[in-house]
Design a protein around this motif. Structure first.
Motif, PDB file in Angstrom:
ATOM      1  N   GLN A  50       8.160  62.296   2.467  1.00 46.95           N
ATOM      2  CA  GLN A  50       8.463  62.724   1.105  1.00 46.95           C
ATOM      3  C   GLN A  50       7.769  64.063   0.863  1.00 46.95           C
ATOM      4  OE1 GLN A  50       6.984  60.152  -1.935  1.00 46.95           O
ATOM      5  NE2 GLN A  50       7.972  61.265  -3.612  1.00 46.95           N
ATOM      6  N   ILE A  51       8.542  65.108   0.623  1.00 45.25           N
ATOM      7  CA  ILE A  51       8.003  66.455   0.439  1.00 45.25           C
ATOM      8  C   ILE A  51       8.282  66.905  -0.984  1.00 45.25           C
ATOM      9  CG2 ILE A  51       8.058  68.852   1.212  1.00 45.25           C
ATOM     10  CD1 ILE A  51       9.025  67.864   3.922  1.00 45.25           C
ATOM     11  N   ILE A  52       7.234  67.228  -1.693  1.00 44.79           N
ATOM     12  CA  ILE A  52       7.349  67.745  -3.060  1.00 44.79           C
ATOM     13  C   ILE A  52       6.856  69.187  -3.023  1.00 44.79           C
ATOM     14  CG2 ILE A  52       6.690  67.430  -5.467  1.00 44.79           C
ATOM     15  CD1 ILE A  52       6.132  64.494  -4.801  1.00 44.79           C
ATOM     16  N   ASP A  53       7.794  70.112  -3.010  1.00 42.62           N
ATOM     17  CA  ASP A  53       7.434  71.523  -2.826  1.00 42.62           C
ATOM     18  C   ASP A  53       8.548  72.389  -3.392  1.00 42.62           C
ATOM     19  OD1 ASP A  53       6.117  73.798  -2.084  1.00 42.62           O
ATOM     20  OD2 ASP A  53       6.217  73.455   0.073  1.00 42.62           O
ATOM     21  N   SER A  54       8.242  73.635  -3.628  1.00 39.44           N
ATOM     22  CA  SER A  54       9.242  74.612  -4.090  1.00 39.44           C
ATOM     23  C   SER A  54       9.182  75.822  -3.170  1.00 39.44           C
ATOM     24  CB  SER A  54       8.970  75.029  -5.543  1.00 39.44           C
ATOM     25  OG  SER A  54       9.047  73.921  -6.400  1.00 39.44           O
ATOM     26  N   PRO A  55       9.849  75.750  -2.023  1.00 40.11           N
ATOM     27  CA  PRO A  55       9.774  76.871  -1.072  1.00 40.11           C
ATOM     28  C   PRO A  55      10.404  78.138  -1.629  1.00 40.11           C
ATOM     29  CG  PRO A  55      11.183  75.093  -0.237  1.00 40.11           C
ATOM     30  CD  PRO A  55      10.702  74.672  -1.573  1.00 40.11           C
ATOM     31  N   ARG A  56       9.800  79.252  -1.295  1.00 39.90           N
ATOM     32  CA  ARG A  56      10.331  80.555  -1.698  1.00 39.90           C
ATOM     33  C   ARG A  56      11.196  81.085  -0.565  1.00 39.90           C
ATOM     34  NH1 ARG A  56       5.367  84.133  -3.655  1.00 39.90           N
ATOM     35  NH2 ARG A  56       7.086  85.588  -3.959  1.00 39.90           N
ATOM     36  N   TYR A 258       7.675  75.863   5.946  1.00 39.84           N
ATOM     37  CA  TYR A 258       7.976  74.967   4.827  1.00 39.84           C
ATOM     38  C   TYR A 258       8.689  73.737   5.373  1.00 39.84           C
ATOM     39  CZ  TYR A 258       6.982  78.319   1.028  1.00 39.84           C
ATOM     40  OH  TYR A 258       6.375  79.175   0.144  1.00 39.84           O
ATOM     41  N   GLY A 259       8.712  72.690   4.568  1.00 36.22           N
ATOM     42  CA  GLY A 259       9.522  71.524   4.871  1.00 36.22           C
ATOM     43  C   GLY A 259       9.219  70.905   6.213  1.00 36.22           C
ATOM     44  N   SER A 260      10.277  70.669   6.995  1.00 37.24           N
ATOM     45  CA  SER A 260      10.116  70.000   8.286  1.00 37.24           C
ATOM     46  C   SER A 260       9.263  70.815   9.250  1.00 37.24           C
ATOM     47  CB  SER A 260      11.494  69.736   8.902  1.00 37.24           C
ATOM     48  OG  SER A 260      12.191  70.963   9.107  1.00 37.24           O
ATOM     49  N   VAL A 261       9.322  72.147   9.122  1.00 33.71           N
ATOM     50  CA  VAL A 261       8.495  72.993  10.002  1.00 33.71           C
ATOM     51  C   VAL A 261       7.018  72.774   9.700  1.00 33.71           C
ATOM     52  CG1 VAL A 261       8.009  75.355  10.718  1.00 33.71           C
ATOM     53  CG2 VAL A 261      10.347  74.691  10.139  1.00 33.71           C
ATOM     54  N   LEU A 262       6.670  72.674   8.415  1.00 31.45           N
ATOM     55  CA  LEU A 262       5.281  72.419   8.032  1.00 31.45           C
ATOM     56  C   LEU A 262       4.848  71.027   8.470  1.00 31.45           C
ATOM     57  CD1 LEU A 262       2.731  73.292   6.524  1.00 31.45           C
ATOM     58  CD2 LEU A 262       3.788  72.495   4.408  1.00 31.45           C
ATOM     59  N   ARG A 268       1.332  68.457  14.902  1.00 24.92           N
ATOM     60  CA  ARG A 268       0.625  69.060  16.038  1.00 24.92           C
ATOM     61  C   ARG A 268      -0.872  69.207  15.777  1.00 24.92           C
ATOM     62  NH1 ARG A 268       2.093  73.956  16.502  1.00 24.92           N
ATOM     63  NH2 ARG A 268       3.824  74.144  15.048  1.00 24.92           N
ATOM     64  N   ALA A 269      -1.260  69.202  14.492  1.00 21.10           N
ATOM     65  CA  ALA A 269      -2.687  69.190  14.161  1.00 21.10           C
ATOM     66  C   ALA A 269      -3.282  67.796  14.314  1.00 21.10           C
ATOM     67  CB  ALA A 269      -2.902  69.688  12.732  1.00 21.10           C
ATOM     68  N   GLY A 270      -2.421  66.773  14.519  1.00 22.61           N
ATOM     69  CA  GLY A 270      -2.918  65.441  14.819  1.00 22.61           C
ATOM     70  C   GLY A 270      -2.621  64.390  13.783  1.00 22.61           C
ATOM     71  N   PHE A 271      -1.710  64.679  12.827  1.00 20.67           N
ATOM     72  CA  PHE A 271      -1.494  63.727  11.739  1.00 20.67           C
ATOM     73  C   PHE A 271      -0.009  63.549  11.468  1.00 20.67           C
ATOM     74  CE2 PHE A 271      -5.578  65.742  11.201  1.00 20.67           C
ATOM     75  CZ  PHE A 271      -6.428  64.651  11.036  1.00 20.67           C
ATOM     76  N   GLU A 272       0.394  62.295  11.252  1.00 24.64           N
ATOM     77  CA  GLU A 272       1.766  61.975  10.894  1.00 24.64           C
ATOM     78  C   GLU A 272       1.858  61.897   9.374  1.00 24.64           C
ATOM     79  OE1 GLU A 272       4.432  61.737  12.646  1.00 24.64           O
ATOM     80  OE2 GLU A 272       3.529  61.982  14.632  1.00 24.64           O
ATOM     81  N   ALA A 273       2.559  62.857   8.781  1.00 22.22           N
ATOM     82  CA  ALA A 273       2.639  62.912   7.325  1.00 22.22           C
ATOM     83  C   ALA A 273       3.617  61.875   6.797  1.00 22.22           C
ATOM     84  CB  ALA A 273       3.066  64.305   6.882  1.00 22.22           C
ATOM     85  N   LYS A 274       3.232  61.289   5.664  1.00 24.22           N
ATOM     86  CA  LYS A 274       4.129  60.376   4.963  1.00 24.22           C
ATOM     87  C   LYS A 274       4.548  60.960   3.614  1.00 24.22           C
ATOM     88  CE  LYS A 274       4.617  55.445   4.124  1.00 24.22           C
ATOM     89  NZ  LYS A 274       3.923  54.137   4.200  1.00 24.22           N
TER      90      LYS A 274
END
Length: 709
Positions: A50-56, A258-262, A268-274
């Motif tokens: 779940q991504i809550i963001d406003s990419p430019r 942003y998004g999936s790239v972030l 790769r930093a070692g964490f699976e984002a939820k």
């Protein structure tokens, strides 16, 4: 319990070897290190992030604006060099073209091939590349920049031909078949504008190759006597400036993560984002608002800050540092550090340098026992460096506390964390009320203080850096709980010698901007702190230390001096001056110069004699030299009076008494000047003026002078 399901009380998620949890005394440092209870894992979609963001989509890079200014300055410098150093530019062009006769026959075929490449292949390669990258808007902008670049070069050539000086026209002209004409390859200017607008070299191989072909073509044109060196550089800089202007005004394609790239970078930093929720700099984010810790991180950290929830249910902080902001951050840090004497800025030469430098200071502070969020992982994706931090739990920033909530125990706890860093030579350099997070130990109830945001921090720091930290803490506390309690806390935790040595640095310039605003709202806080220190230590130095190397006034003065020098040089008649020097007597020139210098000594003697306080004579002499410079722009007499008045008030003379002293100096100068003129008239035998009746204008002048006296 398995590795992929860590204990809720653990400090950080266990990962598959990407991040190693350092062995730190968690009982003393990390008793409340990760906030897991505040995350409702059942409400988060486990199937996707779940991504809550406003990419430019498009950004205005500050670096483009800086490069635009540099290109314009480059154009001006090349034109000035061509106009006022035509011999030098002609010599360079002649040297470069000296081998033209040898190479001209050899370069015929390469020139024809390269001309075809520049004419057709380069624009086609740019358009095809942008088409494959699905950037139709950039294609239109690049083609428009090509046309504008051609038009700008043609206009520049015609303008130079009509209104340029003879030297400037000569530096930009090529003679062909006995005809001399200003030559600026307009198509090369268009290509430079097109390539600049299309994107940056490092992000597109086709653009990088096209730039190489353009420079090779320009070199061949210079060697083949098709264009002068000055005209070649001006042409490219015109196209470059137009492209940068278009790129900055219209915006560039976003190369941030942003998004999936972030999310992939965080993996790769070692964490699976939820869940990944953006924390804006102004403290606003997803619906429902932010907790105090997230808001504080959003206010204090450079870059984009995200509230990160991992699949294991841990709540962390992810900071994304973007390369397009690195130039601004580096210049800002260099400016802040460069203005202060005795401080060295950490050279963040790249985005990676900045991220690694911040992580280094943070790791060093934790190793010294300072309670600060741990750097758990780091990765780079596109033009973004991502750092994952431990998130302090059950904390509030100091800015959220009311004055009556801040106990002496809490003030002492803040000092304890700062002094832990100072004992091993680490300084923070940007301590304010939102970089200080406050929690409580669940068992003892004692305050627990976290120091965050070490971007300006440094290891192996000097004495001055530590004193600035001390001043920032004292000012922060004074703005929160008052000067008396702040000074009392300083004396409880510091030696009297340290407080005394830090008092001259109690100046607004060393404080973070939020502290300055908060202190200003509370009144003369710094003056009250200084007075409170002097009450406890009467022998403490009261005079503020001179910290700034330069200020805005210094910069403006330098710019004005540069403009004045430029005007003088452009109107300077070297022939007349050299003729005067050749006919002058060196002996009498030295005597005249020394006699002119004595006028400053005489003026200083007058000021020192009338001053109600004792002044250092050389200081007064320097003031008179300064006054002579000010008098160039100020009305006669006003410059000297203003500088002398400033000198007296700086030495503690009341303004009224200073005005009276300056008035006495001015009157004495007038009287001695008139008496001197009378004596000189008598000594030189000029008695006709005294013998004859003065004219009406002379009588009016004498009457006005008498009225003035």
């Amino acid at each position: 319990m398995t590795d992929d399901a860590p204990s809720p009380t653990s400090e950080a998620p266990s990962t598959t070897g990407s991040v190693e949890a350092p062995s730190v005394d968690t009982a003393s440092v990390d008793t409340a290190s990760v906030d897991t209870a505040s995350v409702d894992t059942a409400s988060v979609d486990t199937a996707s992030v779940q991504i809550i963001d406003s990419p430019r989509l498009r950004i205005h890079r500050p670096g483009d604006f800086i490069n635009l200014v540099a290109a314009i300055v480059g154009i001006v410098l090349v034109l000035l060099l061509g106009a006022y150093a035509s011999g030098t530019t002609a010599g360079i062009t002649s040297d470069v073209q000296g081998i033209a006769k040898v190479l001209r026959s050899v370069l015929v075929a390469p020139t024809n091939v390269l001309e075809g490449i520049l004419t057709f292949a380069v624009p086609a390669a740019v358009v095809i590349t942008l088409f494959l990258r699905r950037e139709p808007r950039r294609i239109v902008e690049s083609l428009a920049a090509l046309a504008l670049g051609i038009a700008a070069a043609l206009v520049a050539a015609e303008t130079t031909r009509r209104w340029g000086t003879s030297d400037l026209i000569h530096s930009l002209s090529i003679t062909t078949d006995g005809v001399t004409s200003v030559t600026m390859p307009a198509y090369l200017a268009g290509l430079a504008a097109m390539l600049t607008t299309a994107g940056r070299r490092r992000s597109n191989r086709a653009i990088a190759t096209s730039w190489t072909a353009l420079w090779i073509g320009l070199a061949i044109a210079i060697i083949g006597s098709l264009v002068t060196v000055s005209a070649a550089f001006v042409t490219i800089l015109i196209g470059r400036a137009l492209g940068l202007m278009a790129r900055y005004v219209l915006g560039s394609a976003n190369d941030r993560a942003y998004g999936s790239v972030l999310v992939d970078a965080i993996r790769r930093a070692g964490f699976e984002a939820k869940r990944l929720s953006r924390i804006d700099p102004d403290g606003r984010s997803a619906p429902g608002g932010l907790d105090p810790v997230s808001a504080a991180f959003g206010h204090t950290r450079q870059g984009r800050v995200y509230d990160l929830v991992t699949r294991e249910g841990h709540r962390l902080i992810a900071v994304a540092l973007d390369g397009d902001q690195q130039v601004t951050d580096a210049l800002s840090k260099f400016w802040r550090t460069g203005r202060l004497r005795g401080l060295d800025s950490r050279p963040d030469l790249s985005l990676r340098n900045a991220a690694e430098g911040t992580a280094l200071v943070s790791h060093a502070a934790r190793a010294a026992g300072v309670r600060t969020p741990r750097v758990l992982g780091m990765a780079q994706s596109r033009d973004t460096m991502v750092l994952v931090y431990q998130r302090p739990a059950r904390c509030r920033p100091l800015s959220d506390f009311a004055p009556d909530e801040v106990s002496d125990e809490l003030l002492d706890a803040i000092w304890a964390e700062v002094l832990k860093a100072h004992r091993v030579g680490i300084t923070h350099r940007a301590i304010w009320s939102e970089t200080v997070l406050v929690g409580r130990d669940e068992q003892s109830g004692t305050p627990e203080v976290w120091l965050t945001s070490w971007e300006m921090g440094e290891v192996a720091s000097g004495v001055l850096s530590r004193r600035l930290d001390v001043v920032q803490v004292i000012a922060m506390m004074a703005a929160k709980v008052g000067a008396k309690r702040s000074v009392d806390a300083a004396f409880r935790n510091l030696d009297e010698s340290e407080v005394s040595a830090s008092s001259p640095f109690l100046q607004a310039i060393v404080l973070p901007r939020p502290t300055r605003i908060e202190a200003k709202a509370k009144g003369p806080v710094l003056e009250e702190v200084r007075e409170a220190i002097l009450e406890r230590l009467p022998e403490a130095p009261a005079e503020p230390e001179k910290l700034t190397r330069f200020g805005l006034r210094t910069v403006l003065t330098f710019v004005l001096v540069f403009v004045a020098a430029l005007v003088i040089l452009t109107t300077f008649k070297a022939g007349d001056v050299m003729a005067a020097i050749r006919t002058a007597s060196p002996f009498w020139a030295v005597i005249a110069f020394a006699w002119g210098i004595l006028s400053f000594v005489g003026a200083a003697m007058t000021v020192a004699a009338f001053s109600p306080v004792k002044l250092k004579f050389m200081t007064v002499v320097r003031a008179q030299i300064t006054a002579s410079y000010v008098s160039i722009a100020a009305p006669a007499g006003v410059g000297h009076a203003a500088v002398n008045l400033r000198l007296l008030t700086r030495k503690g003379v009341p303004r009224a008494l200073g005005l009276a002293t300056v008035a006495l100096v001015q009157v004495s100068a007038f009287v001695t000047t008139v008496l001197g003129l009378i004596v000189l008239s008598l000594v030189t035998g000029s008695t006709s003026t005294l013998a004859s009746r003065p004219s009406r204008s002379v009588l009016l002048g004498v009457g006005a002078a008498a009225a003035a006296v």
